[in-house]
Design a protein around this motif. Sequence first.
Motif, mmCIF file in Angstrom:
data_model
loop_
_atom_site.group_PDB
_atom_site.id
_atom_site.type_symbol
_atom_site.label_atom_id
_atom_site.label_comp_id
_atom_site.label_asym_id
_atom_site.label_seq_id
_atom_site.Cartn_x
_atom_site.Cartn_y
_atom_site.Cartn_z
ATOM 1 N N PRO A 89 0.814 -1.223 0.000
ATOM 2 C CA PRO A 89 0.000 0.000 0.000
ATOM 3 C C PRO A 89 0.852 1.280 0.000
ATOM 4 O O PRO A 89 0.537 2.232 -0.719
ATOM 5 C CB PRO A 89 -0.834 -0.126 1.280
ATOM 6 N N GLU A 90 1.939 1.266 0.749
ATOM 7 C CA GLU A 90 2.834 2.428 0.777
ATOM 8 C C GLU A 90 3.471 2.646 -0.601
ATOM 9 O O GLU A 90 3.582 3.783 -1.074
ATOM 10 C CB GLU A 90 3.921 2.192 1.834
ATOM 11 N N VAL A 91 3.852 1.560 -1.256
ATOM 12 C CA VAL A 91 4.425 1.662 -2.605
ATOM 13 C C VAL A 91 3.363 2.183 -3.581
ATOM 14 O O VAL A 91 3.649 3.032 -4.430
ATOM 15 C CB VAL A 91 4.979 0.300 -3.083
ATOM 16 N N ALA A 92 2.147 1.699 -3.445
ATOM 17 C CA ALA A 92 1.047 2.159 -4.307
ATOM 18 C C ALA A 92 0.846 3.666 -4.154
ATOM 19 O O ALA A 92 0.662 4.384 -5.148
ATOM 20 C CB ALA A 92 -0.238 1.410 -3.970
ATOM 21 N N GLN A 93 0.886 4.144 -2.912
ATOM 22 C CA GLN A 93 0.718 5.580 -2.660
ATOM 23 C C GLN A 93 1.835 6.372 -3.345
ATOM 24 O O GLN A 93 1.581 7.387 -3.991
ATOM 25 C CB GLN A 93 0.716 5.847 -1.142
ATOM 26 N N GLU A 94 3.065 5.918 -3.210
ATOM 27 C CA GLU A 94 4.196 6.601 -3.858
ATOM 28 C C GLU A 94 4.060 6.559 -5.371
ATOM 29 O O GLU A 94 4.382 7.530 -6.047
ATOM 30 C CB GLU A 94 5.527 5.962 -3.445
ATOM 31 N N ALA A 95 3.603 5.430 -5.897
ATOM 32 C CA ALA A 95 3.432 5.299 -7.350
ATOM 33 C C ALA A 95 2.435 6.339 -7.868
ATOM 34 O O ALA A 95 2.651 6.940 -8.923
ATOM 35 C CB ALA A 95 2.976 3.890 -7.713
ATOM 36 N N THR A 96 1.367 6.564 -7.104
ATOM 37 C CA THR A 96 0.388 7.574 -7.532
ATOM 38 C C THR A 96 0.998 8.972 -7.456
ATOM 39 O O THR A 96 0.752 9.802 -8.321
ATOM 40 C CB THR A 96 -0.905 7.543 -6.678
ATOM 41 N N LEU A 105 2.424 -5.818 -9.185
ATOM 42 C CA LEU A 105 2.889 -6.615 -8.058
ATOM 43 C C LEU A 105 3.281 -7.996 -8.572
ATOM 44 O O LEU A 105 2.505 -8.656 -9.256
ATOM 45 C CB LEU A 105 1.796 -6.732 -6.984
ATOM 46 N N GLN A 106 4.497 -8.408 -8.248
ATOM 47 C CA GLN A 106 5.057 -9.647 -8.777
ATOM 48 C C GLN A 106 4.305 -10.881 -8.293
ATOM 49 O O GLN A 106 3.464 -10.814 -7.394
ATOM 50 C CB GLN A 106 6.529 -9.750 -8.383
ATOM 51 N N LEU A 107 4.658 -12.014 -8.859
ATOM 52 C CA LEU A 107 4.066 -13.299 -8.527
ATOM 53 C C LEU A 107 4.059 -13.502 -7.012
ATOM 54 O O LEU A 107 5.073 -13.297 -6.349
ATOM 55 C CB LEU A 107 4.893 -14.396 -9.201
ATOM 56 N N GLY A 108 2.911 -13.872 -6.462
ATOM 57 C CA GLY A 108 2.794 -14.105 -5.026
ATOM 58 C C GLY A 108 2.499 -12.858 -4.207
ATOM 59 O O GLY A 108 2.339 -12.934 -2.995
ATOM 60 N N VAL A 109 2.435 -11.705 -4.858
ATOM 61 C CA VAL A 109 2.179 -10.446 -4.150
ATOM 62 C C VAL A 109 0.783 -9.951 -4.533
ATOM 63 O O VAL A 109 0.469 -9.778 -5.706
ATOM 64 C CB VAL A 109 3.249 -9.383 -4.485
ATOM 65 N N PHE A 110 -0.049 -9.727 -3.506
ATOM 66 C CA PHE A 110 -1.443 -9.347 -3.731
ATOM 67 C C PHE A 110 -1.889 -8.444 -2.581
ATOM 68 O O PHE A 110 -1.627 -8.750 -1.425
ATOM 69 C CB PHE A 110 -2.316 -10.607 -3.768
ATOM 70 N N SER A 111 -2.541 -7.335 -2.889
ATOM 71 C CA SER A 111 -3.036 -6.445 -1.839
ATOM 72 C C SER A 111 -4.256 -5.672 -2.327
ATOM 73 O O SER A 111 -4.161 -4.853 -3.243
ATOM 74 C CB SER A 111 -1.941 -5.455 -1.417
ATOM 75 N N ASP A 112 -5.405 -5.946 -1.708
ATOM 76 C CA ASP A 112 -6.616 -5.194 -2.047
ATOM 77 C C ASP A 112 -6.429 -3.710 -1.753
ATOM 78 O O ASP A 112 -6.889 -2.854 -2.501
ATOM 79 C CB ASP A 112 -7.823 -5.726 -1.265
ATOM 80 N N ALA A 118 -4.090 2.588 -5.799
ATOM 81 C CA ALA A 118 -3.611 2.852 -7.158
ATOM 82 C C ALA A 118 -4.761 3.056 -8.136
ATOM 83 O O ALA A 118 -4.757 4.001 -8.929
ATOM 84 C CB ALA A 118 -2.704 1.717 -7.616
ATOM 85 N N ALA A 119 -5.752 2.169 -8.088
ATOM 86 C CA ALA A 119 -6.879 2.252 -9.032
ATOM 87 C C ALA A 119 -7.672 3.541 -8.839
ATOM 88 O O ALA A 119 -8.121 4.144 -9.810
ATOM 89 C CB ALA A 119 -7.779 1.029 -8.881
#
Length: 145
Positions: A89-96, A105-112, A118-119
């Motif tokens: 989530p922190e990475v998603a915030q920075e990406a935005t 998010l790579q294989l095995g990485v999942f976060s609602d 991001a969405a």
Amino acid sequence: MSSFENPSREEIKAILEAAGNIAVVGLSDKSDRTSYMVSEALQLRGYRIIPVNPTVKADILGEKTYASLKDIPEPVDIVNVFRRSEFTPEVAQEATEIGAKVLWLQLGVFSDEANRIAADQGLTVIMDRCIKVEDAVTAPNRSNK
């Protein structure tokens, strides 16, 4: 259960074809790590890799390493994440905040939560998929740019 669905193979192909800079969060400087092997393979396919790792000061794969996405002084198309799901989530915030187009998010990485962050800001989100595998499947004839 999440209702998340990855983009279609055709959409992923278009994303990869349009990609210039790929920031790789959690890119290791150790050549036996998956993040390194995947990034090196993408680099050999003509993608520009930008390493993001706060604990590595040296260049990785011949590219300057940045401590965070916010430190990158140029546009980023895809933020490819090799971190555990709880850190995304922190990475998603920075990406935005840096105006990235895709959170991957790579294989095995999942976060609602990362998906929602991001969405909500208009990023395309891809989760639990390996970018190297998707590139090989969707763009097998890609030549170096």
